[in-house]
Design a protein around this motif. Structure first.
Motif, PDB file in Angstrom:
ATOM      1  N   ILE A 110       0.348  -1.135   0.386  1.00 30.44           N
ATOM      2  CA  ILE A 110       0.125   0.306  -0.194  1.00 30.44           C
ATOM      3  C   ILE A 110       0.874   0.887   0.026  1.00 30.44           C
ATOM      4  CG2 ILE A 110      -2.284   1.460   1.153  1.00 30.44           C
ATOM      5  CD1 ILE A 110      -2.450  -1.311   2.356  1.00 30.44           C
ATOM      6  N   GLU A 111       0.845   2.180  -1.286  1.00 29.31           N
ATOM      7  CA  GLU A 111       1.567   3.132  -1.375  1.00 29.31           C
ATOM      8  C   GLU A 111       0.815   4.400  -0.967  1.00 29.31           C
ATOM      9  OE1 GLU A 111       3.526   3.232  -5.459  1.00 29.31           O
ATOM     10  OE2 GLU A 111       3.738   1.205  -5.578  1.00 29.31           O
ATOM     11  N   ASN A 112       1.946   5.179   0.051  1.00 28.01           N
ATOM     12  CA  ASN A 112       1.008   6.184  -0.031  1.00 28.01           C
ATOM     13  C   ASN A 112      -0.231   6.327   0.810  1.00 28.01           C
ATOM     14  OD1 ASN A 112       3.297   8.090  -1.233  1.00 28.01           O
ATOM     15  ND2 ASN A 112       1.789   7.898  -3.279  1.00 28.01           N
ATOM     16  N   PRO A 113       0.326   5.138   2.001  1.00 25.57           N
ATOM     17  CA  PRO A 113      -1.272   5.110   3.528  1.00 25.57           C
ATOM     18  C   PRO A 113      -1.458   6.478   3.854  1.00 25.57           C
ATOM     19  CG  PRO A 113       0.882   4.015   4.007  1.00 25.57           C
ATOM     20  CD  PRO A 113       1.276   4.534   2.082  1.00 25.57           C
ATOM     21  N   GLY A 114      -2.824   6.235   3.739  1.00 23.03           N
ATOM     22  CA  GLY A 114      -3.398   7.892   4.315  1.00 23.03           C
ATOM     23  C   GLY A 114      -3.509   8.685   3.361  1.00 23.03           C
ATOM     24  N   HIS A 115      -3.078   8.737   2.172  1.00 24.93           N
ATOM     25  CA  HIS A 115      -3.240   9.514   1.390  1.00 24.93           C
ATOM     26  C   HIS A 115      -5.143   9.495   1.244  1.00 24.93           C
ATOM     27  CE1 HIS A 115       0.810  11.430   0.540  1.00 24.93           C
ATOM     28  NE2 HIS A 115       0.985  10.534   1.539  1.00 24.93           N
ATOM     29  N   ASP A 116      -5.092  10.318  -0.293  1.00 16.11           N
ATOM     30  CA  ASP A 116      -6.410  10.125  -0.319  1.00 16.11           C
ATOM     31  C   ASP A 116      -6.009   9.663  -2.239  1.00 16.11           C
ATOM     32  OD1 ASP A 116      -8.294  11.643   1.237  1.00 16.11           O
ATOM     33  OD2 ASP A 116      -7.395  13.377   0.052  1.00 16.11           O
ATOM     34  N   ARG A 117      -7.080   9.177  -2.430  1.00  7.56           N
ATOM     35  CA  ARG A 117      -7.238   8.471  -4.141  1.00  7.56           C
ATOM     36  C   ARG A 117      -6.182   9.297  -4.655  1.00  7.56           C
ATOM     37  NH1 ARG A 117     -11.248   3.534  -3.836  1.00  7.56           N
ATOM     38  NH2 ARG A 117     -10.863   3.978  -6.452  1.00  7.56           N
ATOM     39  N   PHE A 118      -6.757  11.068  -4.568  1.00  4.44           N
ATOM     40  CA  PHE A 118      -5.986  11.790  -5.616  1.00  4.44           C
ATOM     41  C   PHE A 118      -5.464  13.189  -4.517  1.00  4.44           C
ATOM     42  CE2 PHE A 118      -5.247  15.591  -8.122  1.00  4.44           C
ATOM     43  CZ  PHE A 118      -4.270  15.147  -8.952  1.00  4.44           C
ATOM     44  N   ASP A 119      -4.076  12.767  -4.716  1.00  8.24           N
ATOM     45  CA  ASP A 119      -3.318  14.013  -3.756  1.00  8.24           C
ATOM     46  C   ASP A 119      -3.477  15.173  -4.397  1.00  8.24           C
ATOM     47  OD1 ASP A 119      -1.696  14.085  -0.893  1.00  8.24           O
ATOM     48  OD2 ASP A 119      -0.453  14.473  -2.258  1.00  8.24           O
ATOM     49  N   GLU A 120      -4.174  16.240  -3.478  1.00  7.64           N
ATOM     50  CA  GLU A 120      -3.933  17.748  -4.640  1.00  7.64           C
ATOM     51  C   GLU A 120      -2.854  18.032  -3.956  1.00  7.64           C
ATOM     52  OE1 GLU A 120      -6.164  18.980  -5.968  1.00  7.64           O
ATOM     53  OE2 GLU A 120      -8.200  17.770  -5.892  1.00  7.64           O
ATOM     54  N   ALA A 121      -2.405  17.681  -2.870  1.00  7.58           N
ATOM     55  CA  ALA A 121      -0.785  18.750  -2.739  1.00  7.58           C
ATOM     56  C   ALA A 121       0.587  18.084  -3.331  1.00  7.58           C
ATOM     57  CB  ALA A 121      -0.132  18.388  -1.083  1.00  7.58           C
ATOM     58  N   SER A 122       0.260  17.138  -4.352  1.00  7.58           N
ATOM     59  CA  SER A 122       1.591  16.700  -4.659  1.00  7.58           C
ATOM     60  C   SER A 122       0.833  16.724  -6.355  1.00  7.58           C
ATOM     61  CB  SER A 122       1.741  15.291  -4.498  1.00  7.58           C
ATOM     62  OG  SER A 122       1.109  14.926  -4.804  1.00  7.58           O
ATOM     63  N   GLY A 123      -0.077  16.945  -6.563  1.00  7.55           N
ATOM     64  CA  GLY A 123      -0.552  17.215  -7.945  1.00  7.55           C
ATOM     65  C   GLY A 123      -0.941  16.126  -8.447  1.00  7.55           C
ATOM     66  N   GLY A 124      -0.895  14.328  -7.636  1.00  5.55           N
ATOM     67  CA  GLY A 124      -1.322  13.528  -8.188  1.00  5.55           C
ATOM     68  C   GLY A 124      -0.094  12.285  -7.906  1.00  5.55           C
ATOM     69  N   SER A 125       0.995  12.528  -7.755  1.00  9.75           N
ATOM     70  CA  SER A 125       2.159  11.926  -7.500  1.00  9.75           C
ATOM     71  C   SER A 125       2.833  11.484  -6.357  1.00  9.75           C
ATOM     72  CB  SER A 125       3.417  12.855  -7.800  1.00  9.75           C
ATOM     73  OG  SER A 125       4.071  13.851  -6.528  1.00  9.75           O
ATOM     74  N   GLU A 126       2.001  11.975  -6.207  1.00 12.61           N
ATOM     75  CA  GLU A 126       1.079  11.115  -4.196  1.00 12.61           C
ATOM     76  C   GLU A 126       0.391  10.741  -4.311  1.00 12.61           C
ATOM     77  OE1 GLU A 126       3.687  13.389  -1.057  1.00 12.61           O
ATOM     78  OE2 GLU A 126       5.129  13.827  -2.759  1.00 12.61           O
ATOM     79  N   ASN A 127      -0.470  10.206  -5.498  1.00 14.28           N
ATOM     80  CA  ASN A 127      -1.883   9.049  -4.737  1.00 14.28           C
ATOM     81  C   ASN A 127      -2.183   7.849  -4.175  1.00 14.28           C
ATOM     82  OD1 ASN A 127      -3.334  11.676  -6.538  1.00 14.28           O
ATOM     83  ND2 ASN A 127      -2.444   9.749  -7.866  1.00 14.28           N
ATOM     84  N   LEU A 128      -2.521   7.163  -3.296  1.00 10.77           N
ATOM     85  CA  LEU A 128      -2.542   5.974  -2.490  1.00 10.77           C
ATOM     86  C   LEU A 128      -2.778   5.057  -4.039  1.00 10.77           C
ATOM     87  CD1 LEU A 128      -4.201   4.081  -0.467  1.00 10.77           C
ATOM     88  CD2 LEU A 128      -6.439   4.375  -1.683  1.00 10.77           C
ATOM     89  N   ARG A 129      -1.804   4.396  -3.410  1.00 12.67           N
ATOM     90  CA  ARG A 129      -1.284   3.561  -4.620  1.00 12.67           C
ATOM     91  C   ARG A 129      -1.532   2.095  -3.975  1.00 12.67           C
ATOM     92  NH1 ARG A 129       2.331   7.724  -6.630  1.00 12.67           N
ATOM     93  NH2 ARG A 129       4.120   6.638  -5.405  1.00 12.67           N
ATOM     94  N   THR A 130      -1.584   0.383  -4.753  1.00 11.87           N
ATOM     95  CA  THR A 130      -1.198  -0.765  -4.881  1.00 11.87           C
ATOM     96  C   THR A 130      -0.640  -1.565  -5.911  1.00 11.87           C
ATOM     97  OG1 THR A 130      -3.987  -1.251  -5.080  1.00 11.87           O
ATOM     98  CG2 THR A 130      -3.481  -0.689  -3.650  1.00 11.87           C
ATOM     99  N   ALA A 131       0.489  -1.852  -5.313  1.00 13.53           N
ATOM    100  CA  ALA A 131       0.898  -2.887  -5.786  1.00 13.53           C
ATOM    101  C   ALA A 131       0.823  -4.762  -5.732  1.00 13.53           C
ATOM    102  CB  ALA A 131       1.999  -2.983  -5.835  1.00 13.53           C
ATOM    103  N   ALA A 132       0.771  -5.699  -6.324  1.00 13.22           N
ATOM    104  CA  ALA A 132       0.793  -6.740  -5.449  1.00 13.22           C
ATOM    105  C   ALA A 132       1.319  -7.980  -6.149  1.00 13.22           C
ATOM    106  CB  ALA A 132      -0.517  -7.047  -5.457  1.00 13.22           C
ATOM    107  N   LYS A 133       1.821  -8.563  -5.668  1.00 10.64           N
ATOM    108  CA  LYS A 133       2.589  -9.835  -7.159  1.00 10.64           C
ATOM    109  C   LYS A 133       2.749 -11.501  -6.068  1.00 10.64           C
ATOM    110  CE  LYS A 133       6.819 -10.192  -9.380  1.00 10.64           C
ATOM    111  NZ  LYS A 133       8.240  -9.814  -8.600  1.00 10.64           N
ATOM    112  N   VAL A 134       2.656 -11.993  -7.085  1.00  8.07           N
ATOM    113  CA  VAL A 134       2.132 -13.610  -6.564  1.00  8.07           C
ATOM    114  C   VAL A 134       3.345 -14.465  -8.199  1.00  8.07           C
ATOM    115  CG1 VAL A 134       1.414 -15.954  -6.268  1.00  8.07           C
ATOM    116  CG2 VAL A 134      -0.074 -13.755  -6.197  1.00  8.07           C
ATOM    117  N   THR A 135       3.796 -14.925  -7.305  1.00 14.69           N
ATOM    118  CA  THR A 135       5.345 -16.080  -8.340  1.00 14.69           C
ATOM    119  C   THR A 135       4.892 -17.436  -7.745  1.00 14.69           C
ATOM    120  OG1 THR A 135       7.007 -15.578  -7.362  1.00 14.69           O
ATOM    121  CG2 THR A 135       6.288 -14.076  -8.937  1.00 14.69           C
TER     122      THR A 135
END
Length: 267
Positions: free
Chosen positions: A81-106
């Motif tokens: 979970i990237e940028n936990p606690g941030h909004d889905r669109f992070d206004e302060a950073s212009g979107g570069s610090e949005n809430l994001r997720t990444a997951a991987k299974v190998t």
């Protein structure tokens, strides 16, 4: 706020369906799991090179990670979970610090008693502020080897398919590996690990639709080299050098960062 179903790892049920039905009764030969907090710090050069195209910004992420080995094969997975606690669109950073997720299974599904395996790999990334998504689905041939020195390596060669908001279909191939080496120094336990992915012959439409500004080259590089310190069985800390080229949404640019991690090992 993010909910677990929103990860939507569509290919995970497919991957699990390939596991032998007797696996449920097969105790793992080895296993591990941890929860970590991580800080990724992009180089100033990367921030300058990507300023006008998929701009990179430093971020914190939480990760749960684990893996296990059985008589029939082995499985590894993580969820970030990237940028936990941030909004889905992070206004302060212009979107570069949005809430994001990444997951991987190998997984490596062993082919008899040989060192070869059927290799399966699913990676899913979501940027919720831009409704951006990409899922890579990889299937091919894997190999496993441990040298007398203790160095282990697990390379693979596979075909790739992608599902994204810009393109869905076959997307060339992927050559990669994970490798590691455990050692002691100053009466302390350390390890070095490396994961690397080299994509090639990527689809022209994918390269046009999934990169902003310019089209990326057909070959892309992605990976990290890490040094880990294990001061206690419950704690691991480490530093990683993260690298990418023609990946992560930015075409024709090398990108690099340092990642600082603290893990709590609960298995």
């Amino acid at each position: 706020m993010l909910h677990a179903p929103s990860l939507r790892l569509a290919a995970l049920p497919f991957a699990l369906s390939l596991v032998p039905q007797s696996a449920a009764a097969d105790a793992p030969h080895w296993s591990f799991a941890n929860l970590s907090v991580n800080r990724l710090d992009w180089s100033s050069g990367t921030e300058q090179r990507t300023a006008d195209d998929a701009a990179k910004s430093d971020f914190t992420y939480l990760e749960i990670e684990g893996g296990a080995g059985f008589s029939w094969g082995e499985v590894y997975a993580f969820v970030d979970i990237e940028n936990p606690g941030h909004d889905r669109f992070d206004e302060a950073s212009g979107g570069s610090e949005n809430l994001r997720t990444a997951a991987k299974v190998t997984s490596h599904l062993y082919l008899g008693e040989s060192p070869f395996s059927l290799y399966l790999h699913v990676y899913d990334f979501r940027d919720y502020g831009y409704d951006g998504r990409e899922q890579d689905q990889v299937i091919g041939l894997g190999y496993r080897h441990t040298f007398a020195s203790g160095l282990w390596v697990k390379p693979f060669l596979a075909a790739a398919r992608v599902q994204s908001d810009g393109y869905t279909g076959s997307n060339g191939g992927m050559l990669g590996w994970v490798a590691g080496y455990d050692f002691s120094a100053f009466d302390q336990a350390f390890s070095v690990t490396n994961w690397h992915e080299q994509t090639f012959d990527r689809d022209a439409e994918y390269l046009s639709q999934n990169y902003v500004g310019a089209r990326a080259d057909s070959v892309g590089t992605n990976g990290a080299v890490a040094l880990w310190w294990h001061p206690h069985r419950l704690i691991t800390t480490g530093v990683q050098y993260r690298y990418a080229d023609n990946k992560l949404g930015t075409p024709k640019q090398y990108q690099n960062a340092m990642i600082y991690s603290l893990k709590f090992n609960f298995l």
